[in-house]
Design an enzyme around this catalytic site. Structure first.
Site, PDB file in Angstrom:
ATOM      1  N   SER A 123      -1.526   1.336   9.861  1.00 46.10           N
ATOM      2  CA  SER A 123      -1.548  -0.207   9.035  1.00 46.10           C
ATOM      3  C   SER A 123      -2.783   0.061   8.178  1.00 46.10           C
ATOM      4  O   SER A 123      -3.182  -0.980   7.533  1.00 46.10           O
ATOM      5  CB  SER A 123      -1.702  -0.897  10.070  1.00 46.10           C
ATOM      6  OG  SER A 123      -2.787  -1.034  11.111  1.00 46.10           O
ATOM      7  N   HIS A 146       4.446   2.373   6.169  1.00 44.96           N
ATOM      8  CA  HIS A 146       3.879   1.362   6.871  1.00 44.96           C
ATOM      9  C   HIS A 146       4.772   0.301   7.153  1.00 44.96           C
ATOM     10  O   HIS A 146       5.204  -0.723   6.254  1.00 44.96           O
ATOM     11  CB  HIS A 146       2.480   0.798   6.389  1.00 44.96           C
ATOM     12  CG  HIS A 146       1.883  -0.390   6.982  1.00 44.96           C
ATOM     13  ND1 HIS A 146       1.298  -1.410   6.425  1.00 44.96           N
ATOM     14  CD2 HIS A 146       2.155  -0.662   8.350  1.00 44.96           C
ATOM     15  CE1 HIS A 146       0.807  -2.173   7.364  1.00 44.96           C
ATOM     16  NE2 HIS A 146       1.487  -1.762   8.602  1.00 44.96           N
ATOM     17  N   GLU A 158       5.503  -0.440   3.489  1.00 45.63           N
ATOM     18  CA  GLU A 158       4.578   0.058   2.160  1.00 45.63           C
ATOM     19  C   GLU A 158       4.953   1.501   2.306  1.00 45.63           C
ATOM     20  O   GLU A 158       4.464   2.195   3.337  1.00 45.63           O
ATOM     21  CB  GLU A 158       3.415  -0.410   2.431  1.00 45.63           C
ATOM     22  CG  GLU A 158       3.206  -2.011   2.144  1.00 45.63           C
ATOM     23  CD  GLU A 158       1.732  -2.430   2.649  1.00 45.63           C
ATOM     24  OE1 GLU A 158       1.123  -3.117   1.761  1.00 45.63           O
ATOM     25  OE2 GLU A 158       1.095  -1.954   3.390  1.00 45.63           O
ATOM     26  N   ASN A 197      -1.616  -6.093   4.058  1.00 43.30           N
ATOM     27  CA  ASN A 197      -2.827  -6.392   5.021  1.00 43.30           C
ATOM     28  C   ASN A 197      -4.035  -6.734   4.465  1.00 43.30           C
ATOM     29  O   ASN A 197      -4.851  -7.535   4.837  1.00 43.30           O
ATOM     30  CB  ASN A 197      -3.115  -5.344   6.105  1.00 43.30           C
ATOM     31  CG  ASN A 197      -2.001  -5.572   7.390  1.00 43.30           C
ATOM     32  OD1 ASN A 197      -1.260  -6.802   7.250  1.00 43.30           O
ATOM     33  ND2 ASN A 197      -1.765  -4.528   7.873  1.00 43.30           N
TER      34      ASN A 197
END
Length: 799
Positions: A123, A146, A158, A197
Site C-alpha cells: 500500500s 494495489h 493502482e 492513500n
C-alpha cells in the site's frame, strides 16, 4: 495483438487482503492458489485453511457465492513452490515490511515462470526498492498492483510500474484488472503511498488537526465529512476505525520516513490521540474500541479533552446541513468560506488544505489531475474528486482564496500554489479538466484518456467534471423521451430503454415506455436492451413498483381503481417475454419486487456481479403480481422436466415468502432469479456493451420468441405441503399471522391454486391468481399499515 489470458493466479500471503484478493479471483472464475507459511502445529496448510474459513464469515462477503471457497487451492512456501511455475500472475500480499518481502522474493523468484507477471499489493512501499535484487528479466515483469479494502467492492486498483517494467506488461494487466476483475485502474508513480492513500491519508490527518483546532467532536466531524459531502458514510474517524488505527499509523509512518523534504511534513506527525489509542490497544473496529466504542447497544465516542468515552450521536448544525444541500457548487463554497459558523469554517479549512496539497503535489505523485480525482472517487468512496470540486466551485476565485489563506498564515504550510494554477492554459480553461484531456503538471499539457483496447468495451466511461463528454443520459439518438423513460440508440441496430424515475421505479410512464420500446424494436431493430444511465455509478436497475404513483388512484377510486394498472404491468412484462426481437435486461444494483419481475421476463439477462435481486413484496404486505410468481411456476415446471415438481418450487417459494435478496449476481443464479446461461459482468461500465453484443448475437442466430407453452402445476398437493411448513413457523412464533397469510397466498399461486396435482394451466391463469391475491391484500388493514410505514420511514413494518 495477442490475447493475454490469465489461466491461474498465485496469491502470496493469506492475510486480510491476500485472502480477499484470492476470493475475488474465484468470483471471476480465475483459478487461484493461496500461499502462506507452513503452520507450526496441525495440518501444514493450517494458516491458509483458517483464512479460507474466515472468508465465509466476513461481512460484506468477499465471495459472491460462499460455497466457492472450496475452489481456492491451498499451499505453503515449504512444500509447494513448484506450483508457481503454472501461474501467469503472482500477487504478493504479505505484511508491509521491506525485509520480509525481500526474504520471500528470494524464495519464490527461481520458481516464477518465464512469462509470468510478478506484482506486489503493497500500500505504499517503493516498488523500485522492492525489485532490487531481481535479475533484469524479472525486473521487467515486476510492478505494484494495489487493491483497496474490501477488494471485491472497492473499484480502485493502482498500477505502479518501475522504470524497468515493460510497458506491455502494464497494458496487459490493466486489461485483465478492468474486464475480468471489474476494476477501475489508475496508474500511479512510484512515490510513498502512491495516489489515493497519499492524498486520502493527508486529508484524514488535516481533518483530525482541524477538528481539534475548531474544537469539534468526532461524531460531528463524521456527520460533516460523510454523506453530506458526498463521501463515504463513515466520515473520517469511523473510516479510521474500520481501516484499523495500527494500519493508519503504518501508512503515516511511511510518509514520515520518506517525505522529510515535503513542505507538509509537519502534518505527517502521528496525531497524539492516535498514538495513545494504538498504545492502549484500541485499534478501532477489530479491537472493539478506537475513536468509537460499542457499549451494549450504544455507540460511544472518544472525548479528546478527557480521553474518556462519552455518549455519541451528535450531528452537524442545521444551518451548515442546509449550506451543504446547496446545488450550485460556486454558491456552496462561497457560503462555507464566508460563514461565521465554526463548523462551516472547519469545512472551508479542510477544502482549502486539500486543494493546497493536490496543487503542490500533483506533478510528483500523478500523471494528471484526472488520476487524482479517480483515485479518491474509487478508492475512498468520494462522489466527486478534489480537483473536480475545486473546478466546479470556480477555479480562479477558489485559487485566490487559497492563496490569501496561505499568505495570511492560515494554511497548514507556507508553500505557494504552483504558477500553473494562476496562469497559462489552466487559467484560460478555468480548470484542470477540459474536453482535450486533464492537466499534467509534470509535462505542462492536457493528457487525454487512455486508448487501450479494453476501453472500447465501455460505451460511457466514468465521466469527469469539465470534460463536456456525452453521457448515457445525453448521447446517441433519441426516439422518444419523457419524465419516465428515454428510448434511444447509438446509431446502430440495437434499441435502448433507459428508466429515468427515482430508483427507476415502475409507474404508468415506464409501462408506456416498455410498450413503445418493444413496438419500435420489433419494427426497426435487432433487439432491445433495458439499461439506465447510472448503471455503473451505483444506480438501481429498478427498486420495484411505484407505490407513490398508486396513491392518487387508491384515494380517488379505491382498490378497484388499481386493478387496471396491475393488468397493464403484467401485460407489459408479457410483452417483453414474447417480443419478436430479443429483449436483454442489463442489471446492476437493486432489482427488487417489480424490478426483479421485469428482469425475469427478458429473453436474457446481463448482470453486474454487484446485483441485489429479489421479490420483496411481502415487506409491504403484498405478494408479487407482475408475473414473478407466474414465472416461478413456469421455471419450476421447466426445471422439473416431469419429475417431482415440488422440490423445484420450494426454492422459488421460500425466496419470495422470505423476501430474500441475493448478495451478488452469483447468488442470484443459485436462487433461480438468473439462469445458468445469463451473463455475469464484473465491470459495470461494460454492461451496455455486453448486453448489446448478446442482443445482436441472439438476433443473428435466428431468435424466435418462446412458444406459449402449457404449465403443469403442483395444485392442492403443493399448496398443502408448503403451507404445513408455514403453520409450524406461525405456531412457533417465527412469523406473524399476516406473514402466514402472505406465505399461504404465495404457495397457492406458485402451485396453480385449488386444482389437481399435475393439472395443466396457462400463464394467464397464474397471472389472474396473482392479481386476485394482490387486490385482496390491498384491502387488508395490515397491508395498508405496512405500505404507509414503508412510505413514511423507508423500513418494513412487521405486524
Amino acid at each position: 495483438m495477442t490475447n493475454f489470458i490469465v489461466k491461474k493466479v498465485a496469491v502470496l500471503g493469506a492475510g486480510v487482503m491476500g485472502a480477499q484478493i484470492a476470493a475475488h479471483c474465484i468470483n471471476a472464475k480465475v483459478p487461484v492458489i493461496l500461499f502462506d507459511l507452513p503452520a507450526k502445529e496441525g495440518p501444514k496448510n493450517g494458516i491458509v485453511l483458517r483464512a479460507i474459513e474466515n472468508l465465509k464469515k466476513l461481512n460484506p462477503a468477499p465471495l459472491g457465492n460462499k460455497d466457492d471457497a472450496a475452489l481456492i487451492e491451498v499451499a505453503n512456501y515449504e512444500d509447494n513452490l513448484e506450483l508457481l511455475a503454472g501461474c501467469d500472475l503472482i500477487i504478493e500480499a504479505i505484511a508491509e515490511r521491506m525485509d520480509w518481502k525481500h526474504d520471500l522474493y528470494k524464495k519464490v523468484a527461481p520458481h516464477i515462470a518465464p512469462n509470468a507477471i510478478f506484482a506486489s499489493n503493497t500500500s505504499g512501499l517503493s516498488i523500485t526498492a522492492l525489485s532490487e535484487g531481481f535479475d533484469s528479466e524479472l525486473k521487467a515483469r515486476y510492478c505494484g498492483v494495489h487493491f483497496f479494502n474490501p477488494p471485491r467492492y472497492m473499484h480502485l486498483v493502482e498500477l505502479i510500474p518501475t522504470v524497468a517494467t515493460r510497458p506491455e506488461i502494464i497494458d496487459q494487466l490493466e486489461g485483465f484488472l478492468t474486464t475480468t476483475l471489474g476494476k477501475g485502474v489508475v496508474r500511479a508513480k512510484d512515490t510513498p503511498n502512491f495516489i489515493a492513500n497519499r492524498v486520502g491519508v493527508f486529508g484524514m490527518l488535516a481533518t483530525i488537526y482541524q477538528a481539534q483546532q475548531f474544537g469539534l467532536s468526532v461524531d460531528v466531524v463524521d456527520d460533516l465529512t460523510g454523506k453530506k459531502l458526498g463521501r463515504a458514510s463513515s466520515g473520517t474517524f469511523r473510516t479510521a476505525d474500520v481501516v484499523g488505527l495500527d494500519t493508519m499509523g503504518h501508512v503515516i509512518k511511511t510518509m514520515q520516513d520518506n517525505l522529510a523534504d515535503d513542505p507538509f511534513f509537519a502534518v505527517y506527525k502521528t496525531p497524539e490521540v492516535l498514538a495513545k489509542l494504538v498504545a492502549a490497544g484500541a485499534l478501532g473496529q477489530k479491537a472493539g474500541a478506537g475513536f468509537y466504542k460499542k457499549v451494549g447497544k450504544e455507540i460511544q465516542r472518544l472525548d479528546f479533552a478527557t480521553a474518556q468515552y462519552v455518549t455519541g450521536g451528535a450531528k452537524a448544525d442545521d444551518v451548515v446541513a442546509r449550506m451543504l444541500k446547496e446545488k450550485d457548487p460556486v454558491k456552496k463554497m462561497k457560503t462555507l468560506r464566508e460563514s461565521t459558523n465554526v463548523q462551516a469554517q472547519f469545512l472551508w479549512a479542510i477544502f482549502r488544505d486539500a486543494f493546497h496539497y493536490i496543487a503542490v503535489h500533483s506533478a510528483s505523485i500523478a500523471d494528471n489531475a484526472r488520476d487524482i480525482d479517480f483515485a479518491m472517487r474509487w478508492g475512498f468512496g468520494w462522489n466527486v474528486g478534489p480537483f473536480e470540486t475545486w473546478q466546479a466551485a470556480g477555479w480562479q476565485e477558489v485559487a485566490g482564496w487559497v492563496k490569501a489563506d496561505i499568505d495570511a498564515g492560515k494554511a497548514l504550510c507556507n508553500a505557494p500554489l504552483p504558477a500553473w494554477v494562476f496562469d497559462g492554459q489552466v487559467a484560460e480553461n478555468k480548470g484542470v479538466h477540459t474536453p482535450q484531456g486533464s492537466w499534467s503538471a509534470a509535462t505542462g499539457t492536457f493528457v487525454p484518456r487512455s486508448t487501450l483496447a479494453v476501453y472500447d468495451r465501455q460505451a460511457f466511461r466514468a465521466t469527469v467534471f469539465g470534460t463536456g463528454v456525452a453521457t448515457g443520459a445525453t448521447a446517441g439518438t433519441t426516439f422518444f423521451e419523457d419524465d419516465s423513460v428515454r428510448i434511444w440508440h447509438q446509431n446502430d441496430d440495437v434499441l435502448i430503454l433507459s428508466l429515468k424515475t427515482k430508483m427507476h421505479v415502475l409507474g404508468p410512464g415506464v409501462i408506456d415506455g416498455m410498450e413503445k420500446a418493444v413496438a419500435e424494436a420489433e419494427k426497426n431493430f435487432k433487439g432491445l436492451v433495458i439499461w439506465s444511465a447510472d448503471a455503473a455509478e451505483g444506480g438501481a436497475f429498478s427498486a420495484g413498483a411505484d407505490l407513490q404513483a398508486m396513491l392518487p388512484l387508491f384515494m380517488s377510486g379505491g382498490v378497484k381503481a388499481i386493478e387496471p394498472a396491475i393488468v397493464r404491468l403484467q401485460q407489459a412484462h408479457q410483452g417483453l417475454k414474447y417480443a419478436n426481437v430479443p429483449v436483454v435486461a442489463a442489471v446492476s444494483g437493486l432489482a427488487l419486487g417489480g424490478g426483479c419481475e421485469l428482469m425475469m421476463h427478458a429473453a436474457k439477462r446481463v448482470a453486474s456481479i454487484e446485483s441485489y435481486i429479489g421479490l420483496v413484496e411481502v415487506g409491504v404486505g403484498l405478494i408479487p403480481a407482475g408475473g414473478g410468481l407466474k414465472e416461478a411456476a413456469v421455471r419450476a415446471a421447466k426445471d422439473a422436466k416431469g419429475t417431482d415438481l415440488l422440490q423445484f418450487l420450494k426454492n422459488y417459494f421460500t425466496n419470495a415468502a422470505t423476501a430474500a435478496v441475493s448478495k451478488s449476481a452469483l447468488e442470484a443464479q443459485k436462487m433461480g432469479y438468473l439462469s445458468a446461461d445469463d451473463v455475469i459482468v464484473f465491470n459495470a461500465y461494460e454492461l451496455l456493451h455486453v448486453a448489446k453484443v448478446e442482443a445482436r448475437a441472439m438476433f443473428d442466430a435466428g431468435y424466435r420468441a418462446p412458444m406459449k407453452a402449457p404449465v403443469p402445476v403442483a395444485g392442492r398437493y403443493g399448496m398443502a405441503t408448503i403451507t404445513a411448513q408455514l403453520v409450524n413457523m406461525r405456531d412457533g412464533g417465527f412469523i406473524s399471522a399476516h406473514d402466514y397469510k402472505l406465505g399461504a397466498m404465495i404457495a397457492e399461486i406458485v402451485s396453480g391454486g385449488e386444482i389437481e396435482n399435475g393439472a395443466i394451466v396457462n400463464e394467464q391463469w397464474l397471472l389472474d391468481l396473482e392479481r386476485k391475491a394482490f387486490m385482496e391484500l390491498l384491502n387488508h388493514p395490515k397491508t395498508q399499515e405496512r405500505i404507509m410505514g414503508m412510505m413514511q420511514t423507508g423500513k418494513p413494518v412487521r405486524n
